[in-house]
Scaffold this motif. Sequence first.
Motif, PDB file in Angstrom:
ATOM      1  N   VAL A 114     -26.408 -32.423  15.855  1.00 56.82           N
ATOM      2  CA  VAL A 114     -25.072 -32.027  15.408  1.00 56.82           C
ATOM      3  C   VAL A 114     -24.231 -33.217  14.970  1.00 56.82           C
ATOM      4  CG1 VAL A 114     -22.851 -31.081  16.185  1.00 56.82           C
ATOM      5  CG2 VAL A 114     -24.969 -29.912  16.765  1.00 56.82           C
ATOM      6  N   VAL A 115     -24.174 -34.260  15.822  1.00 57.52           N
ATOM      7  CA  VAL A 115     -23.230 -35.356  15.590  1.00 57.52           C
ATOM      8  C   VAL A 115     -23.431 -36.026  14.229  1.00 57.52           C
ATOM      9  CG1 VAL A 115     -22.331 -37.545  16.473  1.00 57.52           C
ATOM     10  CG2 VAL A 115     -22.925 -35.709  18.059  1.00 57.52           C
ATOM     11  N   PRO A 116     -24.661 -36.377  13.816  1.00 53.14           N
ATOM     12  CA  PRO A 116     -24.792 -37.013  12.492  1.00 53.14           C
ATOM     13  C   PRO A 116     -24.532 -36.058  11.336  1.00 53.14           C
ATOM     14  CG  PRO A 116     -26.957 -36.602  13.430  1.00 53.14           C
ATOM     15  CD  PRO A 116     -25.964 -36.290  14.505  1.00 53.14           C
ATOM     16  N   ALA A 117     -24.578 -34.752  11.593  1.00 54.62           N
ATOM     17  CA  ALA A 117     -24.252 -33.786  10.541  1.00 54.62           C
ATOM     18  C   ALA A 117     -22.745 -33.633  10.389  1.00 54.62           C
ATOM     19  CB  ALA A 117     -24.886 -32.433  10.863  1.00 54.62           C
ATOM     20  N   GLU A 118     -21.988 -34.003  11.425  1.00 53.98           N
ATOM     21  CA  GLU A 118     -20.536 -33.879  11.402  1.00 53.98           C
ATOM     22  C   GLU A 118     -19.822 -35.202  11.132  1.00 53.98           C
ATOM     23  OE1 GLU A 118     -18.785 -31.280  11.382  1.00 53.98           O
ATOM     24  OE2 GLU A 118     -19.980 -29.647  12.219  1.00 53.98           O
ATOM     25  N   MET A 119     -20.503 -36.335  11.390  1.00 58.40           N
ATOM     26  CA  MET A 119     -19.883 -37.640  11.187  1.00 58.40           C
ATOM     27  C   MET A 119     -20.961 -38.638  10.771  1.00 58.40           C
ATOM     28  SD  MET A 119     -17.613 -39.935  13.886  1.00 58.40           S
ATOM     29  CE  MET A 119     -16.115 -38.953  13.705  1.00 58.40           C
ATOM     30  N   PRO A 120     -20.709 -39.466   9.742  1.00 55.79           N
ATOM     31  CA  PRO A 120     -21.731 -40.425   9.290  1.00 55.79           C
ATOM     32  C   PRO A 120     -22.169 -41.362  10.414  1.00 55.79           C
ATOM     33  CG  PRO A 120     -19.989 -40.242   7.665  1.00 55.79           C
ATOM     34  CD  PRO A 120     -19.518 -39.476   8.867  1.00 55.79           C
ATOM     35  N   ALA A 121     -23.485 -41.513  10.570  1.00 60.57           N
ATOM     36  CA  ALA A 121     -24.034 -42.303  11.668  1.00 60.57           C
ATOM     37  C   ALA A 121     -23.710 -43.788  11.561  1.00 60.57           C
ATOM     38  CB  ALA A 121     -25.549 -42.103  11.736  1.00 60.57           C
ATOM     39  N   ALA A 122     -23.272 -44.265  10.387  1.00 62.23           N
ATOM     40  CA  ALA A 122     -22.938 -45.680  10.204  1.00 62.23           C
ATOM     41  C   ALA A 122     -21.519 -46.009  10.672  1.00 62.23           C
ATOM     42  CB  ALA A 122     -23.098 -46.070   8.738  1.00 62.23           C
ATOM     43  N   TRP A 123     -20.755 -44.998  11.082  1.00 66.09           N
ATOM     44  CA  TRP A 123     -19.384 -45.231  11.517  1.00 66.09           C
ATOM     45  C   TRP A 123     -19.357 -45.943  12.873  1.00 66.09           C
ATOM     46  CZ3 TRP A 123     -15.620 -40.644  10.147  1.00 66.09           C
ATOM     47  CH2 TRP A 123     -15.537 -40.542   8.747  1.00 66.09           C
ATOM     48  N   PRO A 124     -18.197 -46.486  13.293  1.00 70.73           N
ATOM     49  CA  PRO A 124     -18.107 -47.210  14.566  1.00 70.73           C
ATOM     50  C   PRO A 124     -18.604 -46.372  15.745  1.00 70.73           C
ATOM     51  CG  PRO A 124     -16.110 -47.524  13.290  1.00 70.73           C
ATOM     52  CD  PRO A 124     -16.909 -46.485  12.567  1.00 70.73           C
ATOM     53  N   MET A 125     -19.241 -47.040  16.723  1.00 69.17           N
ATOM     54  CA  MET A 125     -19.837 -46.345  17.851  1.00 69.17           C
ATOM     55  C   MET A 125     -18.810 -45.544  18.650  1.00 69.17           C
ATOM     56  SD  MET A 125     -22.408 -45.382  19.559  1.00 69.17           S
ATOM     57  CE  MET A 125     -23.623 -46.272  18.567  1.00 69.17           C
ATOM     58  N   GLU A 126     -17.603 -46.072  18.824  1.00 69.55           N
ATOM     59  CA  GLU A 126     -16.605 -45.346  19.612  1.00 69.55           C
ATOM     60  C   GLU A 126     -16.157 -44.069  18.903  1.00 69.55           C
ATOM     61  OE1 GLU A 126     -15.726 -46.136  22.874  1.00 69.55           O
ATOM     62  OE2 GLU A 126     -17.481 -47.401  22.487  1.00 69.55           O
ATOM     63  N   ALA A 127     -16.119 -44.095  17.571  1.00 68.89           N
ATOM     64  CA  ALA A 127     -15.815 -42.872  16.817  1.00 68.89           C
ATOM     65  C   ALA A 127     -16.937 -41.859  16.990  1.00 68.89           C
ATOM     66  CB  ALA A 127     -15.599 -43.194  15.341  1.00 68.89           C
ATOM     67  N   LEU A 128     -18.182 -42.344  16.954  1.00 67.20           N
ATOM     68  CA  LEU A 128     -19.332 -41.459  17.150  1.00 67.20           C
ATOM     69  C   LEU A 128     -19.324 -40.851  18.547  1.00 67.20           C
ATOM     70  CD1 LEU A 128     -22.174 -43.543  15.441  1.00 67.20           C
ATOM     71  CD2 LEU A 128     -20.897 -41.627  14.473  1.00 67.20           C
ATOM     72  N   LYS A 129     -18.919 -41.644  19.531  1.00 69.93           N
ATOM     73  CA  LYS A 129     -18.840 -41.119  20.899  1.00 69.93           C
ATOM     74  C   LYS A 129     -17.760 -40.045  21.007  1.00 69.93           C
ATOM     75  CE  LYS A 129     -20.513 -45.242  23.352  1.00 69.93           C
ATOM     76  NZ  LYS A 129     -20.153 -46.301  24.322  1.00 69.93           N
ATOM     77  N   ALA A 130     -16.614 -40.292  20.350  1.00 71.57           N
ATOM     78  CA  ALA A 130     -15.558 -39.280  20.348  1.00 71.57           C
ATOM     79  C   ALA A 130     -16.050 -37.990  19.705  1.00 71.57           C
ATOM     80  CB  ALA A 130     -14.328 -39.807  19.613  1.00 71.57           C
ATOM     81  N   GLN A 131     -16.820 -38.114  18.632  1.00 70.78           N
ATOM     82  CA  GLN A 131     -17.383 -36.938  17.971  1.00 70.78           C
ATOM     83  C   GLN A 131     -18.398 -36.245  18.870  1.00 70.78           C
ATOM     84  OE1 GLN A 131     -16.628 -35.617  14.656  1.00 70.78           O
ATOM     85  NE2 GLN A 131     -17.636 -33.973  15.740  1.00 70.78           N
ATOM     86  N   ALA A 132     -19.213 -37.024  19.580  1.00 68.91           N
ATOM     87  CA  ALA A 132     -20.213 -36.455  20.485  1.00 68.91           C
ATOM     88  C   ALA A 132     -19.541 -35.643  21.588  1.00 68.91           C
ATOM     89  CB  ALA A 132     -21.074 -37.564  21.084  1.00 68.91           C
ATOM     90  N   VAL A 133     -18.476 -36.188  22.175  1.00 63.57           N
ATOM     91  CA  VAL A 133     -17.759 -35.470  23.237  1.00 63.57           C
ATOM     92  C   VAL A 133     -17.094 -34.214  22.667  1.00 63.57           C
ATOM     93  CG1 VAL A 133     -15.875 -35.603  24.905  1.00 63.57           C
ATOM     94  CG2 VAL A 133     -17.395 -37.560  24.594  1.00 63.57           C
ATOM     95  N   SER A 134     -16.483 -34.348  21.502  1.00 61.53           N
ATOM     96  CA  SER A 134     -15.848 -33.184  20.870  1.00 61.53           C
ATOM     97  C   SER A 134     -16.873 -32.095  20.595  1.00 61.53           C
ATOM     98  CB  SER A 134     -15.161 -33.595  19.566  1.00 61.53           C
ATOM     99  OG  SER A 134     -14.081 -34.466  19.815  1.00 61.53           O
TER     100      SER A 134
END
Length: 536
Positions: free
Chosen positions: A236-256
């Motif tokens: 889900v997470v890479p389909a909703e947010m580009p995987a090259a973005w900052p790790m903390e943004a990716l973590k926020a997306q993962a929790v969301s």
Amino acid sequence: MKTRKKILSIAIISLVLMMNLLQVFSYEKSRIPEYIKIGLFFDRTAKAMVAIESPEGIEAGIFYGEEYVPLFELKEKKIVLKKDVENGLGEGSYHIQIGQDFSSYREAEGFLSTIESIIRDGYLCYEGGWKVFVGIYSDENSAEENARQIRSYGYAAKPVMPSSTRVQVVDDYGNPIFMYDSSQDIYFAGRNRGVSVPIITVEGNKYRGAVTAKRLSNSDMTIINKLPLQEYLYGVVPAEMPAAWPMEALKAQAVSARVFTLSNLNKYQQFDFNLCATTNSQVYKGYSGEHPNTNRAVDETRSTIVTYQGNLIETFYHSNSGGYTESSENVWSAALPYARGIKDDFSLNELHSTWEVSFTKEDIKRQLASNNIFIGDIVDMKITSTSESGRVLSLVIYGTTGQETLEKQRSRTVLGLKSNYFFIDSNGFEKENGVAAINSSGIIFDNIALKNKKVVTASGVYNVGDSNNLYISNGRELQEIKDTSVVRASSDDFTIFGRGYGHGIGMSQYGAKKMGELGYSFEEILQHYYTGVKVE
């Protein structure tokens, strides 16, 4: 002594009350399920047949609670699941059952092996128990004729009618290799033969976990992928947010994404799964869409959730807020205390933070018609109400035979805009030195900035500049317009200047990206976008 006892009693009561409050205001993480079911194809996208394959081979299994238990292995590496169905002409998928029902796979397989020298092409079927079937016949007479021949060998044999819940498992040539009643929840998974991740491929897309086909009433087959919740989030997470973005943004997306999942577990209960794989839930691309960065973000936030006063929140998110997020009641109906509109400078100067689109009156007429709205030729549009953030709450479109009021998100969806955070025919977003545009019906636009604007006249293009001495002709006389009261002829074009992309509630993904780049933690990102929440 009595005073001490009284103080002790008060302390004990206070402690009990505090413990009760802690229970009320804390989400029980034991309620987080290990597995989740995702609908890959259902309803209008349901399949009459579907191809499944795995390079290591395929096994059939069943879930006992949260544990997947393999039942047996198939010889084939590629299978096709098909409906066992009548064709409406009295013809359909008839079979022959040989012998009686068996209590286990081993017993049924053992019986099948004893008759293989006499009866070829037999296969197992699981329908409230194990059975041995043979053949796929187009009508009952053909099945009965072959059943009589089998009985002549001394075996019990009877025709089996087509079933509205049975699923055929056939090879590439259409030969049956297994059948099951889809209410029994038989799943198919890739064999675990020393590979790090057993994969099952469905219609060319790779998935973790196991897959089944369900026969639901008045529908083709619903295809479901059941897998651990953690592994679902990988897709889900890479389909909703580009995987090259900052790790903390990716973590926020993962929790969301995790919290969204937990808050919507019963969304598709009528189809016997939890969420679908599209934007109607969250985009899920399976193993094919995974990336090491986003897998890490999911792993490093394992079991992390967001709560408000002990309850899970709805973690709404969107692409870009345009500078202000929106309060939930201005998009839908419920006023959620944690979904409050806030100033969001982190989303500015990012992709989709501003945009512009132009419409002719014919364009607008076509857009309305595609939404079954017919008000004749378009005369004008007017924003009549906005939220505190500036998003359009009410847009009136005037036509020659009527008018239509588009409220909240309808202005965005009907006109096909990126958001409902927009202004019409304005000079950027400034409202200073504004004027009113008037037609025969009265004021239809207000606060139109004229500074440095150009006006089209019969003599050519006139640059307004900083002039306050403006004139307008009605075809008979010339009238001087002073200060900020200017009459403006109606145009056939409308330019819409907008901000942001999406509904605007909750987390702005581009804002989260900027916050990650600036060194904010994923907890700080989430607490910025969701008001008064606890990340735990």
